[in-house]
Design a protein around this motif. Structure first.
Motif, PDB file in Angstrom:
ATOM      1  N   LEU A 169       0.804  -1.223   0.000  1.00  0.00           N
ATOM      2  CA  LEU A 169       0.000   0.000   0.000  1.00  0.00           C
ATOM      3  C   LEU A 169       0.835   1.272   0.000  1.00  0.00           C
ATOM      4  CD1 LEU A 169      -2.774  -1.061   2.557  1.00  0.00           C
ATOM      5  CD2 LEU A 169      -2.710  -1.405   0.077  1.00  0.00           C
ATOM      6  N   GLY A 170       2.124   1.157   0.283  1.00  0.00           N
ATOM      7  CA  GLY A 170       2.977   2.324   0.205  1.00  0.00           C
ATOM      8  C   GLY A 170       3.501   2.791   1.545  1.00  0.00           C
ATOM      9  N   SER A 171       4.340   3.801   1.497  1.00  0.00           N
ATOM     10  CA  SER A 171       5.049   4.281   2.668  1.00  0.00           C
ATOM     11  C   SER A 171       4.138   4.994   3.662  1.00  0.00           C
ATOM     12  CB  SER A 171       6.174   5.222   2.232  1.00  0.00           C
ATOM     13  OG  SER A 171       6.917   5.682   3.332  1.00  0.00           O
ATOM     14  N   VAL A 172       3.168   5.774   3.156  1.00  0.00           N
ATOM     15  CA  VAL A 172       2.312   6.563   4.051  1.00  0.00           C
ATOM     16  C   VAL A 172       1.440   5.671   4.942  1.00  0.00           C
ATOM     17  CG1 VAL A 172       0.442   8.253   4.170  1.00  0.00           C
ATOM     18  CG2 VAL A 172       2.333   8.599   2.575  1.00  0.00           C
ATOM     19  N   PRO A 173       0.672   4.690   4.374  1.00  0.00           N
ATOM     20  CA  PRO A 173      -0.106   3.809   5.265  1.00  0.00           C
ATOM     21  C   PRO A 173       0.770   3.040   6.248  1.00  0.00           C
ATOM     22  CG  PRO A 173      -0.843   3.579   2.987  1.00  0.00           C
ATOM     23  CD  PRO A 173       0.420   4.384   2.959  1.00  0.00           C
ATOM     24  N   ALA A 174       1.958   2.635   5.805  1.00  0.00           N
ATOM     25  CA  ALA A 174       2.849   1.901   6.702  1.00  0.00           C
ATOM     26  C   ALA A 174       3.308   2.785   7.854  1.00  0.00           C
ATOM     27  CB  ALA A 174       4.057   1.374   5.929  1.00  0.00           C
ATOM     28  N   PHE A 175       3.604   4.046   7.552  1.00  0.00           N
ATOM     29  CA  PHE A 175       4.027   4.959   8.612  1.00  0.00           C
ATOM     30  C   PHE A 175       2.890   5.211   9.596  1.00  0.00           C
ATOM     31  CE2 PHE A 175       4.705   9.120  10.521  1.00  0.00           C
ATOM     32  CZ  PHE A 175       6.018   9.028  10.948  1.00  0.00           C
ATOM     33  N   ILE A 176       1.671   5.397   9.077  1.00  0.00           N
ATOM     34  CA  ILE A 176       0.513   5.596   9.960  1.00  0.00           C
ATOM     35  C   ILE A 176       0.342   4.382  10.865  1.00  0.00           C
ATOM     36  CG2 ILE A 176      -2.013   5.787  10.010  1.00  0.00           C
ATOM     37  CD1 ILE A 176      -1.822   7.488   7.484  1.00  0.00           C
ATOM     38  N   TYR A 177       0.531   3.184  10.298  1.00  0.00           N
ATOM     39  CA  TYR A 177       0.400   1.978  11.112  1.00  0.00           C
ATOM     40  C   TYR A 177       1.466   1.915  12.200  1.00  0.00           C
ATOM     41  CZ  TYR A 177       1.429  -2.768  12.565  1.00  0.00           C
ATOM     42  OH  TYR A 177       1.737  -3.857  13.329  1.00  0.00           O
ATOM     43  N   ILE A 178       2.734   2.157  11.819  1.00  0.00           N
ATOM     44  CA  ILE A 178       3.799   2.016  12.811  1.00  0.00           C
ATOM     45  C   ILE A 178       3.686   3.098  13.877  1.00  0.00           C
ATOM     46  CG2 ILE A 178       5.580   3.448  11.703  1.00  0.00           C
ATOM     47  CD1 ILE A 178       6.064   0.058  13.463  1.00  0.00           C
ATOM     48  N   TRP A 179       3.217   4.271  13.504  1.00  0.00           N
ATOM     49  CA  TRP A 179       2.982   5.337  14.484  1.00  0.00           C
ATOM     50  C   TRP A 179       1.892   4.906  15.464  1.00  0.00           C
ATOM     51  CZ3 TRP A 179       4.703  10.230  15.777  1.00  0.00           C
ATOM     52  CH2 TRP A 179       3.840  11.015  16.540  1.00  0.00           C
ATOM     53  N   THR A 180       0.757   4.428  14.902  1.00  0.00           N
ATOM     54  CA  THR A 180      -0.367   4.019  15.756  1.00  0.00           C
ATOM     55  C   THR A 180       0.023   2.841  16.634  1.00  0.00           C
ATOM     56  OG1 THR A 180      -1.883   4.714  14.002  1.00  0.00           O
ATOM     57  CG2 THR A 180      -2.794   3.340  15.748  1.00  0.00           C
ATOM     58  N   SER A 181       0.746   1.877  16.054  1.00  0.00           N
ATOM     59  CA  SER A 181       1.141   0.695  16.818  1.00  0.00           C
ATOM     60  C   SER A 181       2.134   1.046  17.920  1.00  0.00           C
ATOM     61  CB  SER A 181       1.751  -0.342  15.876  1.00  0.00           C
ATOM     62  OG  SER A 181       2.197  -1.468  16.588  1.00  0.00           O
ATOM     63  N   SER A 182       3.121   1.862  17.589  1.00  0.00           N
ATOM     64  CA  SER A 182       4.190   2.165  18.546  1.00  0.00           C
ATOM     65  C   SER A 182       3.727   3.061  19.682  1.00  0.00           C
ATOM     66  CB  SER A 182       5.373   2.829  17.832  1.00  0.00           C
ATOM     67  OG  SER A 182       5.938   1.953  16.886  1.00  0.00           O
ATOM     68  N   PHE A 183       2.840   4.024  19.366  1.00  0.00           N
ATOM     69  CA  PHE A 183       2.495   5.030  20.363  1.00  0.00           C
ATOM     70  C   PHE A 183       1.082   4.885  20.924  1.00  0.00           C
ATOM     71  CE2 PHE A 183       5.818   6.861  17.718  1.00  0.00           C
ATOM     72  CZ  PHE A 183       6.743   7.224  18.682  1.00  0.00           C
ATOM     73  N   LEU A 184       0.275   3.935  20.386  1.00  0.00           N
ATOM     74  CA  LEU A 184      -1.081   3.765  20.901  1.00  0.00           C
ATOM     75  C   LEU A 184      -1.437   2.306  21.103  1.00  0.00           C
ATOM     76  CD1 LEU A 184      -3.841   5.092  21.605  1.00  0.00           C
ATOM     77  CD2 LEU A 184      -4.443   4.846  19.195  1.00  0.00           C
ATOM     78  N   LEU A 185      -1.426   1.525  20.015  1.00  0.00           N
ATOM     79  CA  LEU A 185      -1.934   0.154  20.060  1.00  0.00           C
ATOM     80  C   LEU A 185      -1.124  -0.744  20.984  1.00  0.00           C
ATOM     81  CD1 LEU A 185      -4.069  -1.708  18.742  1.00  0.00           C
ATOM     82  CD2 LEU A 185      -2.392  -2.241  16.992  1.00  0.00           C
ATOM     83  N   SER A 186       0.174  -0.813  20.780  1.00  0.00           N
ATOM     84  CA  SER A 186       1.017  -1.707  21.586  1.00  0.00           C
ATOM     85  C   SER A 186       1.082  -1.298  23.056  1.00  0.00           C
ATOM     86  CB  SER A 186       2.424  -1.776  20.990  1.00  0.00           C
ATOM     87  OG  SER A 186       2.365  -2.295  19.682  1.00  0.00           O
ATOM     88  N   PRO A 187       1.301  -0.020  23.367  1.00  0.00           N
ATOM     89  CA  PRO A 187       1.296   0.364  24.780  1.00  0.00           C
ATOM     90  C   PRO A 187      -0.050   0.110  25.459  1.00  0.00           C
ATOM     91  CG  PRO A 187       2.320   2.074  23.458  1.00  0.00           C
ATOM     92  CD  PRO A 187       1.717   1.101  22.501  1.00  0.00           C
TER      93      PRO A 187
END
Length: 426
Positions: free
Chosen positions: A41-59
Motif C-alpha cells: 500500500l505504500g510508505s504513508v499507510p505503513a508509517f501511519i500503522y507504525i505510528w499508531t502501533s508504537s504510540f497507541l496500540l502496543s502500549p
C-alpha cells in the motif's frame, strides 16, 4: 449470546490468521503487518500503522494485560472487596519495568519464561474446564438452558463484544513479527496457526461454559475477575489457585508482547520510519533494547492515565484497522506480484470475508455508538503525517539529533550490529 461471540471471535481470528500465514511464508521478514502494508500500500499507510502501533496500540495492549495481571494477583489478598487502585497501578508498573529489563538483557531468559508461563496458563484453563464438566455432571445446567432469552444485542454492541473477544485471542500475528528468527517459517507458521487457534477457541468456550454452571450472566458482567468469582464458589478454600495461576500466565502474556515490540520498532527503523536509534542492538546481549524500552515507558503512561475498559476499546478498534489493511495488502500483492513464491495460499473467499468483517467492525461502533476514544484515535493516526512529511518524505535532519542519538547509545549500550550475526548468535 456470549458463547456465540467467543466462537465468532475464534473463527474470525482463525480466518485472519490464515491470511497472515500466507503473507508470513511469502515475505518471511521481521515486522509483520508493517512490512506487508509498506510493500503493498505504500510508505504513508505503513508509517501511519507504525505510528499508531508504537504510540497507541502496543502500549495500550501491554497496559491492559498489566491491569489484568494485577486484578488476579491481588484478589486473594482482597477477597472481600476490590483492591485499591493505587496498589494495582503500582504493581502493573513494577511488572512492566521488570519484563522490559529481562527482555532487554537476555532474549533466552525471556523465551524460557514464556515456555513456563504458557504451560501454567494451559494448566489453569484445563482445571476450569474439568471442574465445569463435573458441575455439568451434577446437573447444574439451569443457567445454560435459558439460551437466547432477553433482548437481542444491536450491531454496535456485538462489534464491541467481539473487540473484547479478539483481544483475548490476540497473539496469532506474533509469528509474523519475528519471522526472520523462526526456524523454517514456511512450514511452521501455517502449522502453528492451524493447530493453536482451534485449541484456544475450544478452551475459551469450555471455560465460559464452566463459568455459566455456577454464575449468571449478570454476575459475570459485575465481576472484576470472573475466574476469581468462579474459583471461590467451586474450589472453596483453595480458590486462590485459579487467580494466582491466571496472574502468572498473564505475566507470560506481557512477557511475550514485550519481546515482540522491540522487533517491530527495529524493523520500522531499518526502513527509515523511526529514528535510527531503534535499529540498534545491545552490544553485549544483541537485543533490540531501544524499542523495548520505548514500549515499556509508553505502557506505564497508559497504566497511570487510563482504565481497563478504555484501553481494550482502543486495542480492539485499531486491531481491526490493522487486520483489514493487512488483508487488503495480501490482495494487492497477489495482483501486483503474482510470481512471488507462495508455499501456502489462503482461499480467496476467506480473504474477502475477513476484509468484509473488518470493515463492519470498524464502522459499526463509529456509526451506531460513537465514542470519543475513536475520534482521538483517528486524530492520532492521521496526526502522524505531521512527522511523516518533514522527517520521512523530505528527510529533514537537525544536527542535535546526532548528539541525542550518541548520548542514548552510551546510556543504553547499543550500536549498529549486523542482524544476521545477531540472530545466529541468539
Amino acid at each position: 449470546m456470549a458463547l456465540s461471540v467467543w466462537v465468532a471471535s475464534g473463527l474470525l481470528s482463525l480466518m485472519a490468521a490464515f491470511c497472515y500465514a500466507e503473507l508470513g511464508v511469502t515475505l518471511p521478514s521481521s515486522g509483520g503487518s508493517y512490512i506487508y502494508i509498506k510493500r503493498a500500500l505504500g510508505s504513508v499507510p505503513a508509517f501511519i500503522y507504525i505510528w499508531t502501533s508504537s504510540f497507541l496500540l502496543s502500549p495500550a495492549s501491554l497496559a491492559t494485560q498489566a491491569f489484568t495481571f494485577t486484578e488476579y494477583a491481588l484478589q486473594p489478598f482482597y477477597s472481600e472487596c476490590s483492591s485499591p487502585d493505587m496498589i494495582k497501578k503500582g504493581l502493573a508498573v513494577t511488572v512492566l519495568l521488570l519484563l522490559c529489563t529481562i527482555n532487554s538483557l537476555n532474549a533466552t531468559w525471556a523465551l524460557r519464561l514464556q515456555n513456563v508461563f504458557t504451560t501454567l496458563k494451559l494448566s489453569a484453563l484445563s482445571t476450569i474446564v474439568i471442574a465445569g464438566v463435573v458441575q455439568l455432571g451434577k446437573g447444574k445446567t439451569y443457567i445454560l438452558e435459558s439460551g437466547f432469552s432477553g433482548q437481542l444485542a444491536g450491531a454496535s454492541d456485538i462489534a464491541e463484544a467481539v473487540y473484547q473477544g479478539m483481544w483475548a485471542y490476540s497473539g496469532w500475528e506474533s509469528l509474523n513479527d519475528i519471522a526472520e528468527e523462526l526456524k523454517n517459517p514456511r512450514k511452521n507458521i501455517p502449522r502453528c496457526i492451524s493447530t493453536a487457534l482451534p485449541v484456544v477457541t475450544l478452551l475459551y468456550v469450555l471455560v465460559n461454559v464452566s463459568y455459566l454452571t455456577v454464575m449468571t450472566p449478570k454476575e459475570m458482567t459485575m465481576s472484576a475477575a470472573v475466574g476469581n468469582t468462579w474459583a471461590s464458589r467451586v474450589l472453596g478454600s483453595f480458590f486462590w489457585i485459579i487467580p494466582m495461576s491466571v496472574a502468572i500466565s498473564t505475566f507470560g502474556s506481557i512477557n511475550g508482547s514485550t519481546f515482540l515490540q522491540g522487533r517491530l520498532k527495529y524493523a520500522a527503523s531499518r526502513e527509515g520510519h523511526l529514528p535510527s536509534f531503534f535499529s540498534m542492538l545491545h552490544i553485549h546481549h544483541l537485543t533490540p533494547a531501544p524499542g523495548i524500552i520505548l514500549s515499556g515507558l509508553l505502557s506505564i503512561l497508559f497504566v497511570i492515565s487510563s482504565s481497563l475498559l478504555t484501553l481494550t476499546s482502543y486495542f480492539g478498534f485499531f486491531s481491526w484497522v490493522v487486520i483489514t489493511m493487512t488483508c487488503i495488502s495480501l490482495l494487492v500483492l497477489r495482483y501486483r506480484e503474482p510470481d512471488l513464491p507462495r508455499p501456502y495460499k489462503v482461499p480467496l473467499p476467506i480473504v474477502l470475508l475477513t476484509i468484509g468483517a473488518g470493515i463492519f467492525f470498524i464502522l459499526a461502533p463509529i456509526i451506531r455508538s460513537p465514542k470519543k476514544q475513536y475520534i482521538y484515535g483517528l486524530l492520532a493516526m492521521f496526526g502522524s503525517l505531521i512527522f511523516y512529511v518533514p522527517f520521512v518524505h523530505f528527510k529533514l535532519r537537525f544536527k542535535f539529533f546526532d548528539k541525542v542519538t550518541y548520548i542514548m547509545q552510551l546510556l543504553c549500550e547499543v550500536s549498529f550490529i549486523d542482524e544476521s550475526k545477531a540472530f545466529k548468535e541468539k
